[in-house]
Design an enzyme around this catalytic site. Structure first.
Site, PDB file in Angstrom:
ATOM      1  N   HIS A 135      16.505   7.422  -3.871  1.00 40.19           N
ATOM      2  CA  HIS A 135      15.070   7.913  -3.856  1.00 40.19           C
ATOM      3  C   HIS A 135      15.150   9.495  -4.222  1.00 40.19           C
ATOM      4  O   HIS A 135      14.223  10.192  -3.988  1.00 40.19           O
ATOM      5  CB  HIS A 135      14.209   7.539  -2.497  1.00 40.19           C
ATOM      6  CG  HIS A 135      13.773   6.389  -2.587  1.00 40.19           C
ATOM      7  ND1 HIS A 135      13.767   5.852  -1.124  1.00 40.19           N
ATOM      8  CD2 HIS A 135      13.304   5.327  -3.280  1.00 40.19           C
ATOM      9  CE1 HIS A 135      13.296   4.367  -1.228  1.00 40.19           C
ATOM     10  NE2 HIS A 135      12.986   4.218  -2.529  1.00 40.19           N
TER      11      HIS A 135
ATOM     12  N   HIS B 198       9.515   9.127   2.163  1.00 42.62           N
ATOM     13  CA  HIS B 198       9.128   8.234   0.569  1.00 42.62           C
ATOM     14  C   HIS B 198       8.954   6.796   1.385  1.00 42.62           C
ATOM     15  O   HIS B 198       9.841   6.301   1.993  1.00 42.62           O
ATOM     16  CB  HIS B 198      10.225   8.449  -0.010  1.00 42.62           C
ATOM     17  CG  HIS B 198      10.196   7.427  -1.195  1.00 42.62           C
ATOM     18  ND1 HIS B 198       9.857   7.800  -2.480  1.00 42.62           N
ATOM     19  CD2 HIS B 198      10.010   6.321  -1.324  1.00 42.62           C
ATOM     20  CE1 HIS B 198       9.708   6.922  -3.489  1.00 42.62           C
ATOM     21  NE2 HIS B 198       9.804   5.726  -2.898  1.00 42.62           N
TER      22      HIS B 198
ATOM     23  N   ARG C 297      13.664  -5.136   4.265  1.00 47.40           N
ATOM     24  CA  ARG C 297      14.941  -4.570   4.577  1.00 47.40           C
ATOM     25  C   ARG C 297      15.037  -4.259   5.980  1.00 47.40           C
ATOM     26  O   ARG C 297      13.989  -3.539   6.523  1.00 47.40           O
ATOM     27  CB  ARG C 297      15.627  -3.536   3.643  1.00 47.40           C
ATOM     28  CG  ARG C 297      15.920  -3.851   2.350  1.00 47.40           C
ATOM     29  CD  ARG C 297      16.324  -2.795   1.481  1.00 47.40           C
ATOM     30  NE  ARG C 297      15.626  -2.985   0.368  1.00 47.40           N
ATOM     31  CZ  ARG C 297      15.309  -1.794  -0.590  1.00 47.40           C
ATOM     32  NH1 ARG C 297      16.171  -0.742  -0.241  1.00 47.40           N
ATOM     33  NH2 ARG C 297      14.761  -1.723  -1.608  1.00 47.40           N
TER      34      ARG C 297
ATOM     35  N   GLY D   6      10.644   0.112  -0.567  1.00 51.45           N
ATOM     36  CA  GLY D   6      11.888   0.516   0.222  1.00 51.45           C
ATOM     37  C   GLY D   6      11.621   1.821   0.670  1.00 51.45           C
ATOM     38  O   GLY D   6      10.481   2.589   0.101  1.00 51.45           O
TER      39      GLY D   6
ATOM     40  N   ARG E  48      16.502   5.788 -15.540  1.00 49.86           N
ATOM     41  CA  ARG E  48      16.880   6.194 -14.080  1.00 49.86           C
ATOM     42  C   ARG E  48      18.037   5.251 -13.589  1.00 49.86           C
ATOM     43  O   ARG E  48      18.178   4.030 -14.193  1.00 49.86           O
ATOM     44  CB  ARG E  48      15.516   5.428 -13.172  1.00 49.86           C
ATOM     45  CG  ARG E  48      15.845   5.322 -11.877  1.00 49.86           C
ATOM     46  CD  ARG E  48      14.940   4.596 -11.317  1.00 49.86           C
ATOM     47  NE  ARG E  48      15.224   4.786  -9.819  1.00 49.86           N
ATOM     48  CZ  ARG E  48      14.516   3.766  -8.928  1.00 49.86           C
ATOM     49  NH1 ARG E  48      13.902   3.014  -9.501  1.00 49.86           N
ATOM     50  NH2 ARG E  48      14.814   3.819  -7.669  1.00 49.86           N
TER      51      ARG E  48
ATOM     52  N   ASP F 226       3.750  -6.829   2.600  1.00 52.46           N
ATOM     53  CA  ASP F 226       2.872  -5.659   2.055  1.00 52.46           C
ATOM     54  C   ASP F 226       2.014  -5.035   3.212  1.00 52.46           C
ATOM     55  O   ASP F 226       1.416  -5.990   4.082  1.00 52.46           O
ATOM     56  CB  ASP F 226       2.041  -6.456   1.086  1.00 52.46           C
ATOM     57  CG  ASP F 226       1.254  -5.608   0.202  1.00 52.46           C
ATOM     58  OD1 ASP F 226       0.589  -4.561   0.841  1.00 52.46           O
ATOM     59  OD2 ASP F 226       1.177  -5.699  -0.866  1.00 52.46           O
TER      60      ASP F 226
ATOM     61  N   GLU G 212       8.143   9.853 -10.165  1.00 48.04           N
ATOM     62  CA  GLU G 212       9.482   9.805 -10.443  1.00 48.04           C
ATOM     63  C   GLU G 212       9.767   9.837 -12.038  1.00 48.04           C
ATOM     64  O   GLU G 212      10.764  10.341 -12.621  1.00 48.04           O
ATOM     65  CB  GLU G 212      10.528   8.396  -9.995  1.00 48.04           C
ATOM     66  CG  GLU G 212      10.527   8.727  -8.677  1.00 48.04           C
ATOM     67  CD  GLU G 212      10.705   7.309  -7.692  1.00 48.04           C
ATOM     68  OE1 GLU G 212      10.092   6.515  -7.796  1.00 48.04           O
ATOM     69  OE2 GLU G 212      11.988   7.218  -7.452  1.00 48.04           O
TER      70      GLU G 212
ATOM     71  N   ASN H   5      13.306   2.154 -16.681  1.00 47.93           N
ATOM     72  CA  ASN H   5      13.976   1.957 -15.343  1.00 47.93           C
ATOM     73  C   ASN H   5      13.877   0.369 -15.335  1.00 47.93           C
ATOM     74  O   ASN H   5      13.105  -0.359 -15.179  1.00 47.93           O
ATOM     75  CB  ASN H   5      12.615   2.283 -14.320  1.00 47.93           C
ATOM     76  CG  ASN H   5      13.109   2.006 -12.967  1.00 47.93           C
ATOM     77  OD1 ASN H   5      14.232   1.490 -12.645  1.00 47.93           O
ATOM     78  ND2 ASN H   5      12.356   2.409 -12.125  1.00 47.93           N
TER      79      ASN H   5
ATOM     80  N   LYS I 260      10.547  -1.169 -16.507  1.00 44.29           N
ATOM     81  CA  LYS I 260       9.623  -0.564 -16.558  1.00 44.29           C
ATOM     82  C   LYS I 260       9.697   0.922 -17.611  1.00 44.29           C
ATOM     83  O   LYS I 260      10.834   1.406 -17.326  1.00 44.29           O
ATOM     84  CB  LYS I 260       9.259   0.190 -15.221  1.00 44.29           C
ATOM     85  CG  LYS I 260       8.944  -1.097 -14.272  1.00 44.29           C
ATOM     86  CD  LYS I 260       8.556  -0.116 -12.720  1.00 44.29           C
ATOM     87  CE  LYS I 260       8.663  -0.781 -11.471  1.00 44.29           C
ATOM     88  NZ  LYS I 260       8.727  -0.222 -10.298  1.00 44.29           N
TER      89      LYS I 260
ATOM     90  N   GLU J 136       1.416   7.488   0.419  1.00 44.20           N
ATOM     91  CA  GLU J 136       0.385   8.135  -0.094  1.00 44.20           C
ATOM     92  C   GLU J 136      -0.968   7.443   0.328  1.00 44.20           C
ATOM     93  O   GLU J 136      -2.226   8.299   0.069  1.00 44.20           O
ATOM     94  CB  GLU J 136       0.530   8.074  -1.761  1.00 44.20           C
ATOM     95  CG  GLU J 136       1.466   8.809  -2.244  1.00 44.20           C
ATOM     96  CD  GLU J 136       1.902   8.466  -3.561  1.00 44.20           C
ATOM     97  OE1 GLU J 136       1.105   8.037  -4.319  1.00 44.20           O
ATOM     98  OE2 GLU J 136       3.196   8.710  -4.133  1.00 44.20           O
TER      99      GLU J 136
HETATM  100  P1  ADP Z   1       8.273   0.296  -4.411  1.00 44.06           P
HETATM  101  O1  ADP Z   1       8.322   1.336  -5.476  1.00 44.06           O
HETATM  102  O2  ADP Z   1       9.358   0.515  -3.320  1.00 44.06           O
HETATM  103  O3  ADP Z   1       7.989  -1.049  -4.715  1.00 44.06           O
HETATM  104  P2  ADP Z   1       5.359   1.438  -3.676  1.00 44.06           P
HETATM  105  O4  ADP Z   1       5.855   2.932  -3.503  1.00 44.06           O
HETATM  106  O5  ADP Z   1       5.009   0.904  -4.986  1.00 44.06           O
HETATM  107  O6  ADP Z   1       7.106   0.635  -3.352  1.00 44.06           O
HETATM  108  O7  ADP Z   1       4.904   0.905  -2.540  1.00 44.06           O
HETATM  109  C1  ADP Z   1       4.474  -0.567  -1.929  1.00 44.06           C
HETATM  110  C2  ADP Z   1       3.913  -0.485  -0.537  1.00 44.06           C
HETATM  111  O8  ADP Z   1       2.797   0.408  -0.553  1.00 44.06           O
HETATM  112  C3  ADP Z   1       3.551  -1.839  -0.545  1.00 44.06           C
HETATM  113  O9  ADP Z   1       3.922  -2.212   0.748  1.00 44.06           O
HETATM  114  C4  ADP Z   1       2.219  -1.668  -0.193  1.00 44.06           C
HETATM  115  O10 ADP Z   1       1.798  -2.472   0.637  1.00 44.06           O
HETATM  116  C5  ADP Z   1       1.818  -0.228   0.191  1.00 44.06           C
HETATM  117  N1  ADP Z   1       0.311   0.099  -0.209  1.00 44.06           N
HETATM  118  C6  ADP Z   1       0.099   0.296  -1.512  1.00 44.06           C
HETATM  119  N2  ADP Z   1      -1.256   0.810  -1.433  1.00 44.06           N
HETATM  120  C7  ADP Z   1      -1.576   0.603  -0.237  1.00 44.06           C
HETATM  121  C8  ADP Z   1      -2.621   0.922   0.671  1.00 44.06           C
HETATM  122  N3  ADP Z   1      -4.231   1.336  -0.194  1.00 44.06           N
HETATM  123  N4  ADP Z   1      -2.774   0.881   2.008  1.00 44.06           N
HETATM  124  C9  ADP Z   1      -1.743   0.586   2.719  1.00 44.06           C
HETATM  125  N5  ADP Z   1      -0.547   0.335   1.779  1.00 44.06           N
HETATM  126  C10 ADP Z   1      -0.605   0.416   0.752  1.00 44.06           C
END
Ligand code: ADP
Length: 398
Positions: A180, A208, A241, A212, A91, A284, A385, A7, A14, A335
């Site tokens: 996605h 999702h 965004r 993003g 990807r 975050d 993915e 990716n 990655k 998740e």
């Molecule tokens: P991307 O692949 O689009 O960069 P991810 O699927 O890795 O994103 O998700 C990142 C987001 O998930 C971040 O905003 C992070 O704060 C949130 N996140 C990850 N773990 C937790 C958690 N335990 N509680 C709340 N939010 C979380």
């Protein structure tokens, strides 16, 4: 088969090496700051500690070379020689209208991906560079392209057309594509397994929710609508965004603040979303959740707007499918955050959604988190993915 999944972003790469028979990750990692001072590879052999290897990576080819060296070197290595990599799955972000499924990469496919660069100027060029670097270093190894847009190519015209002059679709292919897709497809298929139903019988909504974020309506196994559009800027409020806005505000802000179109687009892509709504506090969700629990206004405001927008899309997609059997949450936030799932589901009582609060606290596995007698099932399904790309790659070669 050993499948290397790549990716490639503009300054990062990655990868995962996956044993497709066992569906197990053999090694994985991330090259950061490619082409920038301080580039490094964070590498992890399954079952071992992460290792950080700092080395200059002037361009993507040196990053791929470093990954391949790490995979084969004594000590870090997991395979004896590069010939043990049976195929590479790439990807690719944008496949336009040309690709509705994964394809084996050849000259014509490269050209078609290049033609989609104007639709995804930040992503497709980097994806192409990644393919080229792998081809040079692993000549003869089959390569497969797996597109983020492919799964959504089944959307009907009324879902993908914008309400603008039709000639822009004809001339420039301006339309909703959605992204996605690999994740939405993977999660919808897992949800059907979890519910013990054939995918062809289910109406599912997949949320999702990561940095993003996008929602999709998956009716009888096919995507019929999704919230991201021609680009990944449309739809939900995301980390940085904006998601949906009134397009007229672009000119309004440009005029008020003396900014160019490019600058406004930069603001909508990088300074908006929950970062913008929280007054620049954080993109975050972990920080925002902490702020929410501490009763701080910036966290509360951003999270409420995020949950509300997501719930609105779930309502819209229920209408699009004339019903819904299951709602799935996936990706970093979907998740891991029981709070955001609870906030979103609190709008969905009219669908018979009712969470089992104990189930909603669990994480790390496919779960039904709605109460046993709930009218609509709610699930948490960790996305994967890379595994989906490895499966696609394998299927095409077999
Ligand atoms: P991307 O692949 O689009 O960069 P991810 O699927 O890795 O994103 O998700 C990142 C987001 O998930 C971040 O905003 C992070 O704060 C949130 N996140 C990850 N773990 C937790 C958690 N335990 N509680 C709340 N939010 C979380």
């Amino acid at each position: 088969m050993n499948i290397l999944v790549i990716n490639c972003g503009s300054s990062s790469l990655k990868f995962q090496l996956i044993d497709s028979g066992q569906e197990q990750v053999i090694a994985k990692g991330l090259c950061e700051r490619i082409g920038i001072e301080g580039s490094r590879l964070v590498y992890q052999k399954t079952g071992c500690e992460k290792q950080t290897m700092e080395a200059p990576m002037k361009e993507h080819k040196s990053a791929v070379k470093m990954v391949l060296d790490a995979l084969t070197a004594p000590g870090t290595g997991v395979i004896k020689a590069l010939s043990r990599i049976d195929a590479v799955g790439h990807r690719i972000v944008h496949g336009g209208e040309r690709f509705s499924s994964s394809v084996r990469i050849d000259g014509a496919v490269m050209k078609a991906i290049e033609e989609c660069c104007e639709l995804a100027p930040l992503h497709n060029p980097a994806n192409l560079i990644g393919i080229q670097a792998c081809m040079e270093l692993m000549p003869g190894t089959p390569m497969v392209a797996v597109f983020d847009t492919a799964f959504h190519q089944t959307m009907p015209e009324e879902a993908y057309l914008y309400g603008i002059p039709y000639r822009y679709y004809e001339k420039y292919k301006i339309r909703r594509y959605g992204f996605h897709g690999t994740s939405h497809a993977y999660v919808a298929a897992r949800a059907a397994q979890l519910l013990g139903e054939a995918p062809g019988k289910l109406k599912l909504i997949v949320c999702h929710l990561g940095n993003g974020a996008s929602v999709s309506a998956v009716k009888y196994g096919r995507s019929v609508d999704t919230s991201m559009g021609m680009t990944p800027l449309e739809g939900l409020i995301m980390g940085t965004r904006s998601g949906d806005v009134d397009p007229a505000l672009i000119e309004f802000i440009a005029h008020k603040e003396g900014r160019t179109l490019e600058e406004i687009l930069q603001i909508l892509n990088r300074e908006s979303g929950v970062l913008g709504l929280s007054g620049g506090f954080s993109s975050d969700f972990r920080d925002l959740e902490d702020a929410f629990h501490e009763g701080r206004e910036e966290g509360r405001r951003a999270m409420k707007a995020f949950a509300y927008r997501t719930a609105k899309y779930i309502g819209a997609y229920t209408a699009a499918m004339n019903g819904v059997d299951g709602i799935c949450f996936t990706a970093g936030l979907g998740e891991n955050s029981s709070l955001i799932r609870d906030m979103i589901c609190s709008y969905l009582g009219y669908l018979g959604v009712c969470l089992d609060q104990e189930q909603n606290q669990k994480r790390g596995e496919d779960l039904i988190i709605s109460a046993p007698d709930a009218g609509t099932k709610v699930m948490v399904i960790p996305t994967n993915e890379e595994l989906a790309i490895a499966r696609e790659t394998c299927a095409l070669l077999e």
